[in-house]
Design a protein around this motif. Structure first.
Motif, PDB file in Angstrom:
ATOM      1  N   GLN A 133      -3.106   0.902  -7.473  1.00  6.93           N
ATOM      2  CA  GLN A 133      -3.950   1.539  -6.467  1.00  6.93           C
ATOM      3  C   GLN A 133      -3.808   3.049  -6.549  1.00  6.93           C
ATOM      4  OE1 GLN A 133      -3.072   1.660  -2.218  1.00  6.93           O
ATOM      5  NE2 GLN A 133      -4.748   0.227  -1.851  1.00  6.93           N
ATOM      6  N   THR A 163       0.288   4.206   1.904  1.00  7.16           N
ATOM      7  CA  THR A 163       0.164   5.129   3.032  1.00  7.16           C
ATOM      8  C   THR A 163       1.436   5.233   3.886  1.00  7.16           C
ATOM      9  OG1 THR A 163      -2.147   4.530   2.937  1.00  7.16           O
ATOM     10  CG2 THR A 163      -1.485   5.883   4.795  1.00  7.16           C
ATOM     11  N   GLU A 215       0.873  -1.170   0.000  1.00  7.50           N
ATOM     12  CA  GLU A 215       0.000   0.000   0.000  1.00  7.50           C
ATOM     13  C   GLU A 215       0.909   1.219   0.000  1.00  7.50           C
ATOM     14  OE1 GLU A 215      -1.806   1.169   3.609  1.00  7.50           O
ATOM     15  OE2 GLU A 215      -0.422   0.095   4.881  1.00  7.50           O
ATOM     16  N   GLY A 258      -7.430   9.951   3.962  1.00 14.82           N
ATOM     17  CA  GLY A 258      -7.361   9.665   2.527  1.00 14.82           C
ATOM     18  C   GLY A 258      -7.903   8.295   2.215  1.00 14.82           C
ATOM     19  N   TYR A 291      -4.137   1.574  11.421  1.00 12.99           N
ATOM     20  CA  TYR A 291      -3.818   2.976  11.746  1.00 12.99           C
ATOM     21  C   TYR A 291      -4.982   3.960  11.710  1.00 12.99           C
ATOM     22  CZ  TYR A 291      -2.982   2.709   6.610  1.00 12.99           C
ATOM     23  OH  TYR A 291      -3.070   2.463   5.266  1.00 12.99           O
ATOM     24  N   TYR A 292      -6.196   3.510  11.359  1.00  8.64           N
ATOM     25  CA  TYR A 292      -7.302   4.474  11.253  1.00  8.64           C
ATOM     26  C   TYR A 292      -7.784   4.953  12.609  1.00  8.64           C
ATOM     27  CZ  TYR A 292      -7.449   3.259   6.338  1.00  8.64           C
ATOM     28  OH  TYR A 292      -7.113   3.068   5.034  1.00  8.64           O
ATOM     29  N   ALA A 296     -14.573  -4.784  -1.832  1.00  8.49           N
ATOM     30  CA  ALA A 296     -14.560  -3.322  -1.870  1.00  8.49           C
ATOM     31  C   ALA A 296     -13.753  -2.812  -3.071  1.00  8.49           C
ATOM     32  CB  ALA A 296     -13.982  -2.775  -0.578  1.00  8.49           C
ATOM     33  N   VAL A 297     -14.304  -1.779  -3.721  1.00  7.23           N
ATOM     34  CA  VAL A 297     -13.602  -1.117  -4.826  1.00  7.23           C
ATOM     35  C   VAL A 297     -12.515  -0.210  -4.247  1.00  7.23           C
ATOM     36  CG1 VAL A 297     -13.880   0.400  -6.819  1.00  7.23           C
ATOM     37  CG2 VAL A 297     -15.764  -1.076  -6.119  1.00  7.23           C
ATOM     38  N   VAL A 357      -8.597  -3.526  -9.818  1.00  8.53           N
ATOM     39  CA  VAL A 357      -9.117  -4.861 -10.135  1.00  8.53           C
ATOM     40  C   VAL A 357     -10.639  -4.937  -9.952  1.00  8.53           C
ATOM     41  CG1 VAL A 357      -8.933  -7.324  -9.663  1.00  8.53           C
ATOM     42  CG2 VAL A 357      -6.905  -5.883  -9.490  1.00  8.53           C
ATOM     43  N   PHE A 399      -1.445  -5.211  -8.110  1.00  3.11           N
ATOM     44  CA  PHE A 399      -2.546  -4.372  -8.577  1.00  3.11           C
ATOM     45  C   PHE A 399      -2.110  -2.918  -8.585  1.00  3.11           C
ATOM     46  CE2 PHE A 399      -3.527  -2.849  -4.284  1.00  3.11           C
ATOM     47  CZ  PHE A 399      -2.962  -3.846  -3.513  1.00  3.11           C
ATOM     48  N   LEU A 447      -6.937  -2.145   8.204  1.00  2.00           N
ATOM     49  CA  LEU A 447      -5.653  -1.566   8.610  1.00  2.00           C
ATOM     50  C   LEU A 447      -5.736  -0.955  10.004  1.00  2.00           C
ATOM     51  CD1 LEU A 447      -5.059  -0.143   5.091  1.00  2.00           C
ATOM     52  CD2 LEU A 447      -3.428  -1.644   6.250  1.00  2.00           C
TER      53      LEU A 447
END
Ligand code: HAM
Length: 425
Positions: free
Chosen positions: A122, A80, A78, A312, A272-273, A289-290, A318, A120, A270
């Protein structure tokens, strides 16, 4: 010996790259018009960056490697953490708020399945340095702006949101220690992915106290958020509810409220939210989820920087591709060749003069390697979806519009090419 692409990866043949580019162009266009600037980072990082704060889920899916100097590295799963690292490195010189986007190739060693690959693309859109929920609202506006750009409507896609801040407040109210919350949230995130019994068992292990589990059940049953809805009031809970209310109000002001549903089942995998979190789904919810994202106010600090808030989202190519295909909304991907140059007299030199002349003037032109009948060359021009065929014969060029079939008067090659000098026709 036959070689195959690695399981869970995709080969991009030219048709696939054209589609990928259309999507990336739309991501870029939408980001720019919403005031975001593009950044990028290396495809691999020190392993620690990802193991530090992203949570177990993603750590178990890392492609990691050791370089020849014995350093532990990992391919980014990812963006972030890399974004946080980059911003931390220049935190004093970057003007805030930082509104950045990227289109990144990421790898996760997931079990390949519908909508999940091991490599993928992102799209990431993040605002760093803004505490207010205004930044969260702006980010989800960008999501909606993109979905609309692709021709989707609230009949096809929905953004389900909740608040980790509210969930934390409920957990605190139920007596769950701060240090245990991430573990409890990781269990709650599995609610839709596990059989009910297995989920209950895991939850009972993570939260042994029955009263606390009742409070969590009350929270999960909430279908809307407002004062006095579903959960007992504490100052922390009321504050979190207030922020959800403000987020909701801004969705209305921005004119995008009909894309959103409150859903306390959205936890996010994740770790860290910390605030508003959300996931983008197809309305029938037959796909994964898209995209998803939310506020992560502690990550920059946890990665060695000052306390700077951030919010964010990420959206992958995909599931998006599957959704667009199912809804008949895949963007057109025509090839763009202006001219296909044909010989009418079996001589390659005239063709090459025209092709060379056009390409030197920055125009797109191609031709057939084989000298064949005009009809066959025209067929190839059509197959290549060229706009115009140029038929060259005895130093003369005649242009044939391939959409109408109209053919113009022949003219000398030099005069024909001169039309394209100095940015002309
Ligand atoms: P995420 O939910 O892990 O969030 O990923 C976001 C999106 O990336 C997913 O909804 C999905 O479309 C796509 N994605 C993830 N893993 C795969 C996979 N194995 N195959 C195909 N697509 C995948 C994040 O990554 C956060 N870093 C997003 C974020 C940015 N939060 C704040 N800023």
């Amino acid at each position: 010996m036959k070689f195959q692409a690695v399981k869970g990866t995709r080969d991009f043949y030219p048709d696939d790259v054209r589609l990928r580019n259309r999507i990336a162009e739309a991501w870029r266009r939408v980001s720019l018009r919403n005031g975001f600037e593009e950044y990028d980072s290396p495809i691999f990082e020190y392993l620690d960056l990802f193991t530090a704060k992203s949570g177990e889920g993603i750590v178990s899916e890392l492609f990691s490697l050791t370089d020849r100097g014995g350093r532990n590295l990992a391919i980014r799963p990812e963006m972030t953490p890399s974004l946080a690292r980059m911003v931390n490195a220049r935190i004093n010189s970057l003007p805030r708020p930082i509104k950045w986007f990227s289109i990144a190739r990421c790898c996760r060693a997931e079990k390949p399945q519908k909508g999940r690959t091991r490599e993928f693309f992102q799209w990431n859109v993040d605002v760093i340095g803004e505490d207010s929920v205004l930044a969260d609202a702006e980010c989800v506006f960008v999501v909606v702006d993109f979905l609309r750009e692709m021709g989707l409507t609230p009949r096809e896609a929905v953004i389900r949101y909740s608040s980790r801040e509210l969930l934390s407040a409920v957990l605190a109210g139920a007596g769950v220690a701060e240090g245990d919350m991430i573990g409890v949230m990781a269990v709650l995130d599995k609610r839709d992915k596990l059989p009910a019994e297995a989920f209950e068992e895991m939850l009972a292990k993570a939260v042994p106290d029955v009263k606390a589990r009742d409070a969590i059940a009350g929270y999960l049953d909430m279908s809307e958020v407002g004062p006095g809805v579903g959960v007992a009031s504490t100052a922390r809970i009321d504050e979190a509810i207030g922020r959800v209310g403000e987020f909701n109000r801004l969705l209305g002001v921005l004119g995008i409220a009909d894309w959103f549903r409150y859903d306390s089942g959205v936890i996010r995998g994740l770790a860290y939210y910390t605030g508003i979190v959300y996931e983008v789904f197809d309305v029938g919810r037959s796909l994964r989820a898209v995209g998803g994202g939310g506020r992560y106010d502690g990550l920059l600090e946890a990665l060695g920087g000052p306390k700077v808030s951030a919010t964010g989202f990420g959206m992958g190519d995909v599931v998006l591709g599957i959704l667009l295909e199912e809804k008949g909304k895949l963007p057109e991907t025509p090839t763009s060749l202006e001219f296909f140059v044909i010989d009418g007299d079996g001589r390659i030199d005239g063709v090459m003069r025209v092709v060379g002349g056009l390409r030197r003037r920055g125009r797109s032109a191609d031709f057939s390697y084989a000298r064949r009948a005009v009809g066959k060359q025209l067929k190839e021009a059509n197959r290549r979806r060229a706009a115009t065929a140029l038929i060259v014969e005895q130093d003369q060029v005649a242009a044939k519009d391939l959409s109408t079939g109209d053919q113009g008067e022949a003219m000398p090659i030099d005069a024909f090419l001169a039309q394209f000098d100095g940015g002309g026709a």
